[in-house]
Design a protein around this motif. Structure first.
Motif, PDB file in Angstrom:
ATOM      1  N   VAL A  29      35.803  34.565  49.980  1.00 42.51           N
ATOM      2  CA  VAL A  29      35.308  34.926  48.639  1.00 42.51           C
ATOM      3  C   VAL A  29      36.218  34.293  47.578  1.00 42.51           C
ATOM      4  O   VAL A  29      35.743  33.667  46.623  1.00 42.51           O
ATOM      5  CB  VAL A  29      35.266  36.462  48.461  1.00 42.51           C
ATOM      6  CG1 VAL A  29      34.975  36.837  47.008  1.00 42.51           C
ATOM      7  CG2 VAL A  29      34.218  37.082  49.372  1.00 42.51           C
ATOM      8  N   MET A  33      34.546  31.841  44.965  1.00 43.68           N
ATOM      9  CA  MET A  33      33.986  32.687  43.902  1.00 43.68           C
ATOM     10  C   MET A  33      33.700  31.890  42.626  1.00 43.68           C
ATOM     11  O   MET A  33      32.692  32.118  41.961  1.00 43.68           O
ATOM     12  CB  MET A  33      34.905  33.877  43.606  1.00 43.68           C
ATOM     13  CG  MET A  33      36.268  33.527  43.115  1.00 43.68           C
ATOM     14  SD  MET A  33      37.303  35.020  43.036  1.00 43.68           S
ATOM     15  CE  MET A  33      38.851  34.301  42.454  1.00 43.68           C
ATOM     16  N   GLN A  55      28.304  37.953  43.013  1.00 42.06           N
ATOM     17  CA  GLN A  55      28.956  38.986  43.842  1.00 42.06           C
ATOM     18  C   GLN A  55      27.965  39.563  44.858  1.00 42.06           C
ATOM     19  O   GLN A  55      28.322  39.820  46.008  1.00 42.06           O
ATOM     20  CB  GLN A  55      29.521  40.101  42.957  1.00 42.06           C
ATOM     21  CG  GLN A  55      30.738  39.627  42.168  1.00 42.06           C
ATOM     22  CD  GLN A  55      31.278  40.687  41.224  1.00 42.06           C
ATOM     23  OE1 GLN A  55      30.575  41.626  40.868  1.00 42.06           O
ATOM     24  NE2 GLN A  55      32.519  40.518  40.806  1.00 42.06           N
TER      25      GLN A  55
ATOM     26  N   GLU B  67      40.402  35.165  33.127  1.00 46.62           N
ATOM     27  CA  GLU B  67      41.164  35.339  34.367  1.00 46.62           C
ATOM     28  C   GLU B  67      40.919  36.720  34.986  1.00 46.62           C
ATOM     29  O   GLU B  67      40.971  36.895  36.197  1.00 46.62           O
ATOM     30  CB  GLU B  67      42.662  35.145  34.113  1.00 46.62           C
ATOM     31  CG  GLU B  67      43.100  33.695  34.185  1.00 46.62           C
ATOM     32  CD  GLU B  67      42.632  32.980  35.461  1.00 46.62           C
ATOM     33  OE1 GLU B  67      42.935  33.476  36.561  1.00 46.62           O
ATOM     34  OE2 GLU B  67      41.943  31.953  35.344  1.00 46.62           O
ATOM     35  N   VAL B  69      38.218  38.248  35.269  1.00 50.64           N
ATOM     36  CA  VAL B  69      37.032  38.200  36.133  1.00 50.64           C
ATOM     37  C   VAL B  69      37.444  37.857  37.562  1.00 50.64           C
ATOM     38  O   VAL B  69      37.002  38.487  38.524  1.00 50.64           O
ATOM     39  CB  VAL B  69      36.028  37.144  35.600  1.00 50.64           C
ATOM     40  CG1 VAL B  69      34.952  36.826  36.638  1.00 50.64           C
ATOM     41  CG2 VAL B  69      35.377  37.636  34.319  1.00 50.64           C
ATOM     42  N   TRP B  70      38.338  36.875  37.709  1.00 52.81           N
ATOM     43  CA  TRP B  70      38.728  36.422  39.065  1.00 52.81           C
ATOM     44  C   TRP B  70      39.638  37.439  39.752  1.00 52.81           C
ATOM     45  O   TRP B  70      39.615  37.571  40.961  1.00 52.81           O
ATOM     46  CB  TRP B  70      39.413  35.051  38.996  1.00 52.81           C
ATOM     47  CG  TRP B  70      38.608  34.065  38.208  1.00 52.81           C
ATOM     48  CD1 TRP B  70      39.019  33.339  37.128  1.00 52.81           C
ATOM     49  CD2 TRP B  70      37.227  33.721  38.403  1.00 52.81           C
ATOM     50  NE1 TRP B  70      37.994  32.578  36.640  1.00 52.81           N
ATOM     51  CE2 TRP B  70      36.885  32.788  37.397  1.00 52.81           C
ATOM     52  CE3 TRP B  70      36.245  34.114  39.315  1.00 52.81           C
ATOM     53  CZ2 TRP B  70      35.618  32.241  37.282  1.00 52.81           C
ATOM     54  CZ3 TRP B  70      34.967  33.565  39.204  1.00 52.81           C
ATOM     55  CH2 TRP B  70      34.674  32.653  38.205  1.00 52.81           C
ATOM     56  N   ASP B  72      39.476  40.675  39.539  1.00 48.74           N
ATOM     57  CA  ASP B  72      38.728  41.836  40.040  1.00 48.74           C
ATOM     58  C   ASP B  72      37.549  41.454  40.931  1.00 48.74           C
ATOM     59  O   ASP B  72      36.807  42.311  41.400  1.00 48.74           O
ATOM     60  CB  ASP B  72      38.183  42.664  38.858  1.00 48.74           C
ATOM     61  CG  ASP B  72      39.312  43.128  37.953  1.00 48.74           C
ATOM     62  OD1 ASP B  72      40.452  43.214  38.453  1.00 48.74           O
ATOM     63  OD2 ASP B  72      39.053  43.386  36.762  1.00 48.74           O
ATOM     64  N   TYR B  73      37.346  40.159  41.130  1.00 48.45           N
ATOM     65  CA  TYR B  73      36.124  39.678  41.783  1.00 48.45           C
ATOM     66  C   TYR B  73      35.963  40.219  43.205  1.00 48.45           C
ATOM     67  O   TYR B  73      34.951  40.837  43.539  1.00 48.45           O
ATOM     68  CB  TYR B  73      36.135  38.151  41.804  1.00 48.45           C
ATOM     69  CG  TYR B  73      34.795  37.527  42.079  1.00 48.45           C
ATOM     70  CD1 TYR B  73      33.970  37.119  41.042  1.00 48.45           C
ATOM     71  CD2 TYR B  73      34.339  37.339  43.378  1.00 48.45           C
ATOM     72  CE1 TYR B  73      32.738  36.543  41.293  1.00 48.45           C
ATOM     73  CE2 TYR B  73      33.111  36.775  43.642  1.00 48.45           C
ATOM     74  CZ  TYR B  73      32.317  36.374  42.595  1.00 48.45           C
ATOM     75  OH  TYR B  73      31.089  35.811  42.851  1.00 48.45           O
ATOM     76  N   TRP B  74      36.997  40.012  44.034  1.00 46.48           N
ATOM     77  CA  TRP B  74      36.903  40.423  45.440  1.00 46.48           C
ATOM     78  C   TRP B  74      36.765  41.941  45.552  1.00 46.48           C
ATOM     79  O   TRP B  74      36.010  42.447  46.396  1.00 46.48           O
ATOM     80  CB  TRP B  74      38.106  39.899  46.219  1.00 46.48           C
ATOM     81  CG  TRP B  74      38.320  40.538  47.575  1.00 46.48           C
ATOM     82  CD1 TRP B  74      39.462  41.105  48.033  1.00 46.48           C
ATOM     83  CD2 TRP B  74      37.374  40.671  48.668  1.00 46.48           C
ATOM     84  NE1 TRP B  74      39.290  41.585  49.316  1.00 46.48           N
ATOM     85  CE2 TRP B  74      38.011  41.337  49.727  1.00 46.48           C
ATOM     86  CE3 TRP B  74      36.036  40.315  48.825  1.00 46.48           C
ATOM     87  CZ2 TRP B  74      37.391  41.642  50.930  1.00 46.48           C
ATOM     88  CZ3 TRP B  74      35.399  40.626  50.038  1.00 46.48           C
ATOM     89  CH2 TRP B  74      36.073  41.279  51.072  1.00 46.48           C
ATOM     90  N   SER B  76      35.216  43.898  43.563  1.00 46.47           N
ATOM     91  CA  SER B  76      33.815  44.251  43.283  1.00 46.47           C
ATOM     92  C   SER B  76      32.924  43.923  44.469  1.00 46.47           C
ATOM     93  O   SER B  76      32.014  44.693  44.812  1.00 46.47           O
ATOM     94  CB  SER B  76      33.301  43.488  42.062  1.00 46.47           C
ATOM     95  OG  SER B  76      34.057  43.824  40.948  1.00 46.47           O
ATOM     96  N   VAL B  77      33.177  42.757  45.099  1.00 48.49           N
ATOM     97  CA  VAL B  77      32.369  42.382  46.273  1.00 48.49           C
ATOM     98  C   VAL B  77      32.611  43.406  47.386  1.00 48.49           C
ATOM     99  O   VAL B  77      31.678  43.865  48.039  1.00 48.49           O
ATOM    100  CB  VAL B  77      32.734  40.953  46.755  1.00 48.49           C
ATOM    101  CG1 VAL B  77      32.018  40.624  48.066  1.00 48.49           C
ATOM    102  CG2 VAL B  77      32.372  39.921  45.701  1.00 48.49           C
TER     103      VAL B  77
END
Lengths: 191, 155
Positions: A29, A33, A55, B67, B69-70, B72-74, B76-77
């Motif tokens: 990911v 991403m 996501q 930044e 966004v990146w 917290d990205y994983w 959220s997934v």
């Protein structure tokens, strides 16, 4: 996330993720991403939707991981999920209506990035051009928009686009031609 | 026959123009395009027009995300994956519990000797109908999922 995992090969990560290793999937990911988000942004034209759809694509990829071939590129497989989610999203009538009301800027002028003191006249001109281009891209048929985004904003070569979409290079060129012709018509007075 | 040849030539010209704009023509193709442009001035105009479009699109980029966004990205997934598993367990558990409840209720009604026969028959019909509908919907869902996971999109 351990260094060893972060440096593992893509094949290794996919195999581990298929066995249910979520940390390995997390590395995948993190690797992809940005590509997933930006291509979704180009396809749907909204930060919130692009974030949500990219996501969701990863979450679906994890659920469907058993069907993934570790010897094939992970991103090419993920991209199929991203594009399908994006196209379905665009086809939703309610979403289309909301997009018309809430359309915000998703493009930015390259010249404006990092510019210190800007000429207000020039800035307004760039802003108008950006707005017009953005609207013209949003009005393109989704397949033309897709190749345009992959070429112009993702910087892929024809061969890479053809492989990603599973279509001949000639079809990529035809769609790109049609996209630019449509943009030329929309921006006629500005060109 | 001639109309078909014209259409092919037109398509070829479009592809060569596109390749020229993106710098993806071989030397032989560049020669072919030059010769076409010499013979058809309208094609040269078209090339210039599309070159301006290319310049405009090249002058723009996708708006960069912050930044945050990146960062917290994983997470959220991961939450989505977890929630997905939660929904599956919740649904399975609910189906088992509801089925058990319905079975117990139906058994009680059937065992009740004072209940009129037509009430029992009505309840049985509702139960059997519900089961048939549930199985039909599940079978359709499984069929769509296996054959065409994203039925609205042509590949």
């Amino acid at each position: 996330m351990t260094t060893a995992l972060a440096e593992a090969s893509e094949r290794d990560l996919v195999v581990r993720a298929q066995r249910g290793d979520r940390r390995a999937f997390g590395v995948l990911v993190t690797r992809y991403m940005r590509r997933a988000y930006y291509v979704a942004l180009g396809l749907v034209g909204s930060h919130d939707d692009a974030l949500d759809l990219s996501q969701e694509a990863f979450a679906r990829a994890f659920r469907a991981r058993a069907s993934l071939d570790p010897d094939r590129p992970f991103y090419a497989w993920l991209y199929q999920i991203v594009r399908r989610l994006c196209f379905n999203h665009l086809r939703d009538r309610k979403v289309r209506a909301r997009r018309l009301q809430e359309a915000g800027p998703w493009l930015v002028s390259q010249a404006a990035v990092g510019a210190k003191a800007s000429d207000p006249g020039l800035s307004a001109e760039r802003s108008e051009l950006r707005g017009r281009l953005q609207s013209a891209i949003e009005a393109l048929p989704e397949r033309e928009r897709e190749v345009l985004v992959l070429k112009e904003f993702e910087g892929l070569r024809y061969r890479e686009i053809a492989e990603l979409l599973g279509i001949p290079i000639g079809t990529v060129m035809s769609r790109l031609y049609a996209a630019r012709r449509d943009l030329a018509r929309s921006l006629e007075d500005l060109l | 026959m001639s109309a078909r040849n014209d259409a092919r030539a037109e398509e070829r010209a479009r592809r060569l123009i596109t390749g020229a704009l993106d710098g993806e023509l071989s030397p032989a193709e560049r020669g072919e395009l030059e010769s076409m442009l010499d013979r058809h001035p309208a094609l040269r105009e078209e090339l210039q027009r599309l070159r301006r479009v290319k310049e405009v699109t090249e002058s723009m980029a996708l708006r960069p995300a912050s930044e945050e966004v990146w960062r917290d990205y994983w997470a959220s997934v991961y939450s989505r994956i977890e929630r997905g598993i939660g929904w599956v367990l919740l649904s399975l558990g609910a189906i088992v519990l509801v089925s058990y409840g319905v079975w117990m209720a139906v058994s009680d009604v059937i065992a009740d000797t004072e209940m009129p026969w037509y009430i029992k028959a009505g309840l049985l019909a509702v139960t059997v109908g519900g089961v048939i509908l549930l199985v039909s919907v599940l079978r359709e869902k499984v069929f769509v999922w296996r054959r065409q996971r994203y039925k609205d999109v042509d590949l």
